[in-house]
Design a protein around this motif. Structure first.
Motif, PDB file in Angstrom:
ATOM      1  N   THR A 109       0.831  -1.197   0.000  1.00  0.00           N
ATOM      2  CA  THR A 109       0.000   0.000   0.000  1.00  0.00           C
ATOM      3  C   THR A 109       0.873   1.258   0.000  1.00  0.00           C
ATOM      4  O   THR A 109       2.103   1.181  -0.022  1.00  0.00           O
ATOM      5  CB  THR A 109      -0.984  -0.017   1.211  1.00  0.00           C
ATOM      6  OG1 THR A 109      -1.895   1.074   1.091  1.00  0.00           O
ATOM      7  CG2 THR A 109      -0.255   0.059   2.533  1.00  0.00           C
ATOM      8  N   ASN A 110       0.197   2.392   0.012  1.00  0.00           N
ATOM      9  CA  ASN A 110       0.882   3.687   0.067  1.00  0.00           C
ATOM     10  C   ASN A 110       0.065   4.625   0.945  1.00  0.00           C
ATOM     11  O   ASN A 110      -0.976   4.233   1.487  1.00  0.00           O
ATOM     12  CB  ASN A 110       1.119   4.250  -1.337  1.00  0.00           C
ATOM     13  CG  ASN A 110      -0.171   4.408  -2.127  1.00  0.00           C
ATOM     14  OD1 ASN A 110      -1.273   4.394  -1.588  1.00  0.00           O
ATOM     15  ND2 ASN A 110      -0.041   4.544  -3.436  1.00  0.00           N
ATOM     16  N   LEU A 111       0.509   5.853   1.074  1.00  0.00           N
ATOM     17  CA  LEU A 111      -0.186   6.818   1.930  1.00  0.00           C
ATOM     18  C   LEU A 111      -1.530   7.257   1.354  1.00  0.00           C
ATOM     19  O   LEU A 111      -2.352   7.830   2.059  1.00  0.00           O
ATOM     20  CB  LEU A 111       0.707   8.028   2.197  1.00  0.00           C
ATOM     21  CG  LEU A 111       1.975   7.735   3.009  1.00  0.00           C
ATOM     22  CD1 LEU A 111       2.842   8.983   3.125  1.00  0.00           C
ATOM     23  CD2 LEU A 111       1.630   7.187   4.391  1.00  0.00           C
ATOM     24  N   LYS A 112      -1.773   6.971   0.074  1.00  0.00           N
ATOM     25  CA  LYS A 112      -3.061   7.292  -0.553  1.00  0.00           C
ATOM     26  C   LYS A 112      -4.067   6.157  -0.372  1.00  0.00           C
ATOM     27  O   LYS A 112      -5.178   6.234  -0.884  1.00  0.00           O
ATOM     28  CB  LYS A 112      -2.866   7.573  -2.044  1.00  0.00           C
ATOM     29  CG  LYS A 112      -1.969   8.761  -2.335  1.00  0.00           C
ATOM     30  CD  LYS A 112      -1.899   9.076  -3.808  1.00  0.00           C
ATOM     31  CE  LYS A 112      -1.240   7.950  -4.560  1.00  0.00           C
ATOM     32  NZ  LYS A 112      -1.061   8.231  -5.990  1.00  0.00           N
ATOM     33  N   LYS A 113      -3.653   5.105   0.317  1.00  0.00           N
ATOM     34  CA  LYS A 113      -4.492   3.927   0.573  1.00  0.00           C
ATOM     35  C   LYS A 113      -4.843   3.153  -0.696  1.00  0.00           C
ATOM     36  O   LYS A 113      -5.928   2.590  -0.831  1.00  0.00           O
ATOM     37  CB  LYS A 113      -5.754   4.283   1.347  1.00  0.00           C
ATOM     38  CG  LYS A 113      -5.488   4.604   2.796  1.00  0.00           C
ATOM     39  CD  LYS A 113      -6.774   4.624   3.583  1.00  0.00           C
ATOM     40  CE  LYS A 113      -6.470   4.649   5.065  1.00  0.00           C
ATOM     41  NZ  LYS A 113      -7.688   4.558   5.869  1.00  0.00           N
ATOM     42  N   ASP A 114      -3.910   3.124  -1.646  1.00  0.00           N
ATOM     43  CA  ASP A 114      -4.036   2.192  -2.761  1.00  0.00           C
ATOM     44  C   ASP A 114      -3.541   0.847  -2.236  1.00  0.00           C
ATOM     45  O   ASP A 114      -2.485   0.789  -1.596  1.00  0.00           O
ATOM     46  CB  ASP A 114      -3.156   2.629  -3.946  1.00  0.00           C
ATOM     47  CG  ASP A 114      -3.581   3.973  -4.508  1.00  0.00           C
ATOM     48  OD1 ASP A 114      -4.791   4.245  -4.569  1.00  0.00           O
ATOM     49  OD2 ASP A 114      -2.682   4.751  -4.890  1.00  0.00           O
TER      50      ASP A 114
END
Length: 141
Positions: A109-114
């Motif tokens: 995941t990433n900080l954009k919640k992908d």
């Protein structure tokens, strides 16, 4: 009992907290990880760099090694987070460690919640395992 969505959200938040503890003064590339065991315990890790880059350690391996050092051996889900455009991807060394210790599910995941949910086999196709060593030892007898 937590639903799968609640579990993923909790692990995401724990991994994000760990990311904030990153010691990455050289690369400025922060990574966090959260691992839940089948017994429900959560272990976190963050990347720790060293001026001699080879002595650095990744978040994923720290979380797994912390759990192993406390006697845990059955792992359910590992969440890895980074400040990346797409969901972060573990390095090859981390993929090998994830495979060695049989994590059931890996969520990138990433900080954009992908989110990208992967199995160990998808992360490390044709991975090296102890079976190869067992086969070699058997052939020498």
């Amino acid at each position: 009992m937590k639903t799968n969505q609640e579990k993923v959200e909790l692990l995401y938040e724990k991994a994000k907290e760990a990311l904030n503890n990153s010691y990455s003064p050289y690369s400025k590339f922060k990574v966090g990880a959260a691992l839940i065991t089948k017994s429900g315990k959560i272990y976190t890790g963050t990347n720790v760099e060293n001026a001699s880059y080879g002595l650095s350690m990744c978040a994923e391996r720290i979380a797994i090694f912390k759990a192993i050092s406390e006697g845990e051996k059955d792992f359910e889900t590992l969440v890895v987070i980074g400040d990346t455009e797409k969901p972060i991807s573990p390095c090859g060394a981390c993929r090998q460690v994830i495979a060695e210790f049989g994590v059931d599910e890996v969520i990138l995941t990433n900080l954009k919640k992908d989110f990208k949910v992967m199995s160990v086999e998808e992360l490390l196709p044709y991975g090296f395992s102890g079976e190869e060593l067992d086969d070699k030892n058997t052939n020498n007898r």
